[in-house]
Design a protein around this motif. Sequence first.
Motif, PDB file in Angstrom:
ATOM      1  N   TRP A   1      53.639   6.762  21.317  1.00  0.00           N
ATOM      2  CA  TRP A   1      53.405   8.151  21.698  1.00  0.00           C
ATOM      3  C   TRP A   1      52.475   8.829  20.698  1.00  0.00           C
ATOM      4  O   TRP A   1      51.579   9.575  21.090  1.00  0.00           O
ATOM      5  CB  TRP A   1      54.731   8.916  21.793  1.00  0.00           C
ATOM      6  CG  TRP A   1      55.592   8.431  22.915  1.00  0.00           C
ATOM      7  CD1 TRP A   1      56.757   7.735  22.816  1.00  0.00           C
ATOM      8  CD2 TRP A   1      55.334   8.550  24.306  1.00  0.00           C
ATOM      9  NE1 TRP A   1      57.237   7.430  24.061  1.00  0.00           N
ATOM     10  CE2 TRP A   1      56.378   7.924  24.998  1.00  0.00           C
ATOM     11  CE3 TRP A   1      54.312   9.131  25.053  1.00  0.00           C
ATOM     12  CZ2 TRP A   1      56.438   7.870  26.381  1.00  0.00           C
ATOM     13  CZ3 TRP A   1      54.371   9.083  26.438  1.00  0.00           C
ATOM     14  CH2 TRP A   1      55.419   8.447  27.079  1.00  0.00           C
ATOM     15  N   ILE A   2      52.683   8.569  19.431  1.00  0.00           N
ATOM     16  CA  ILE A   2      51.829   9.182  18.406  1.00  0.00           C
ATOM     17  C   ILE A   2      50.409   8.645  18.514  1.00  0.00           C
ATOM     18  O   ILE A   2      49.436   9.402  18.436  1.00  0.00           O
ATOM     19  CB  ILE A   2      52.412   8.945  16.992  1.00  0.00           C
ATOM     20  CG1 ILE A   2      53.608   9.865  16.787  1.00  0.00           C
ATOM     21  CG2 ILE A   2      51.384   9.160  15.919  1.00  0.00           C
ATOM     22  CD1 ILE A   2      53.268  11.344  16.767  1.00  0.00           C
TER      23      ILE A   2
ATOM     24  N   LEU B   1      58.232  14.944  18.157  1.00  0.00           N
ATOM     25  CA  LEU B   1      58.390  13.558  18.571  1.00  0.00           C
ATOM     26  C   LEU B   1      59.893  13.314  18.661  1.00  0.00           C
ATOM     27  O   LEU B   1      60.576  13.240  17.639  1.00  0.00           O
ATOM     28  CB  LEU B   1      57.732  12.623  17.561  1.00  0.00           C
ATOM     29  CG  LEU B   1      57.832  11.139  17.828  1.00  0.00           C
ATOM     30  CD1 LEU B   1      57.231  10.781  19.182  1.00  0.00           C
ATOM     31  CD2 LEU B   1      57.133  10.366  16.718  1.00  0.00           C
TER      32      LEU B   1
ATOM     33  N   ALA C   1      58.078   5.324  19.848  1.00  0.00           N
ATOM     34  CA  ALA C   1      57.521   6.564  19.294  1.00  0.00           C
ATOM     35  C   ALA C   1      56.144   6.346  18.682  1.00  0.00           C
ATOM     36  O   ALA C   1      55.274   7.217  18.773  1.00  0.00           O
ATOM     37  CB  ALA C   1      58.475   7.142  18.252  1.00  0.00           C
TER      38      ALA C   1
ATOM     39  N   VAL D   1      53.881  17.588  12.566  1.00  0.00           N
ATOM     40  CA  VAL D   1      54.715  16.773  13.446  1.00  0.00           C
ATOM     41  C   VAL D   1      56.153  16.844  12.942  1.00  0.00           C
ATOM     42  O   VAL D   1      56.404  16.728  11.740  1.00  0.00           O
ATOM     43  CB  VAL D   1      54.240  15.306  13.466  1.00  0.00           C
ATOM     44  CG1 VAL D   1      55.167  14.445  14.319  1.00  0.00           C
ATOM     45  CG2 VAL D   1      52.803  15.197  13.959  1.00  0.00           C
TER      46      VAL D   1
ATOM     47  N   CYS E   1      53.810   9.027  10.531  1.00  0.00           N
ATOM     48  CA  CYS E   1      53.354  10.230  11.239  1.00  0.00           C
ATOM     49  C   CYS E   1      53.221  11.432  10.317  1.00  0.00           C
ATOM     50  O   CYS E   1      52.853  12.504  10.773  1.00  0.00           O
ATOM     51  CB  CYS E   1      54.340  10.607  12.336  1.00  0.00           C
ATOM     52  SG  CYS E   1      54.650   9.344  13.535  1.00  0.00           S
TER      53      CYS E   1
ATOM     54  N   LEU F   1      59.723  14.902  13.567  1.00  0.00           N
ATOM     55  CA  LEU F   1      60.458  13.797  14.175  1.00  0.00           C
ATOM     56  C   LEU F   1      61.854  14.331  14.470  1.00  0.00           C
ATOM     57  O   LEU F   1      62.646  14.584  13.564  1.00  0.00           O
ATOM     58  CB  LEU F   1      60.512  12.600  13.222  1.00  0.00           C
ATOM     59  CG  LEU F   1      61.343  11.402  13.668  1.00  0.00           C
ATOM     60  CD1 LEU F   1      60.882  10.883  15.036  1.00  0.00           C
ATOM     61  CD2 LEU F   1      61.289  10.304  12.621  1.00  0.00           C
TER      62      LEU F   1
ATOM     63  N   GLY G   1      58.088  11.896  23.858  1.00  0.00           N
ATOM     64  CA  GLY G   1      59.119  10.902  23.588  1.00  0.00           C
ATOM     65  C   GLY G   1      59.402  10.075  24.830  1.00  0.00           C
ATOM     66  O   GLY G   1      58.852  10.310  25.899  1.00  0.00           O
TER      67      GLY G   1
END
Length: 196
Positions: free
Chosen positions: A104-105, A88, A101, A119, A148, A121, A12
């Motif tokens: 990042w993914i 995340l 975000a 994943v 995601c 969130l 993050g």
Amino acid sequence: MNNESIRIGVVGELGIGKPELVHQLCHPNSHTASSVSDLAGPTVDVLDFERPNGRGNIWIEFVVLPSGTRHQKSRQMLYSFGLDALFLVCSCSTPRSFIRATEWIEEAISAENILSVPVALILGGPQRIDWQLSSTLTKLVEPLAERCNAEILDLSGYITSSELEPKQRCSLAEFYEKVYRSKVSKGCGLGISHLR
């Protein structure tokens, strides 16, 4: 000491409270704040998680991935290390964290060793917020979670509260179980192919 284990990468935006989250999860009875900085590089903490219904314990190793741009190679190395899941982390009080975000993914899925990992969130922030009552947050959270294929875990308020609420602890326990079952069913570390 022969507990099974899972490894969760925590990613993050810089300054979003990833070390504080992990400290709260691993040391729920501690009244001291985490002294780890996002700038310190990768950090690890471990939770001895008691599974429901007397099914034993599992070690949950949290690897907080550094956020700074100078740590990109460190993150790539850690992705290749083998993660069983990703957290995340986004802040309900910082909309920018949801926008970043996606980056990042994308960075995480570029590493081949984390194809198909579960994943979560993580909705964080200093205040407890019902994100579903905010049209602004709903517009940020839902598309990101769908993109995601992430479970939404509302942990907002974890930074300022002394402990997580029962509903928050239950959501985390369910996610840990999902990750554990996924790892056991595959017989090894996992991969995020559903993102490609």
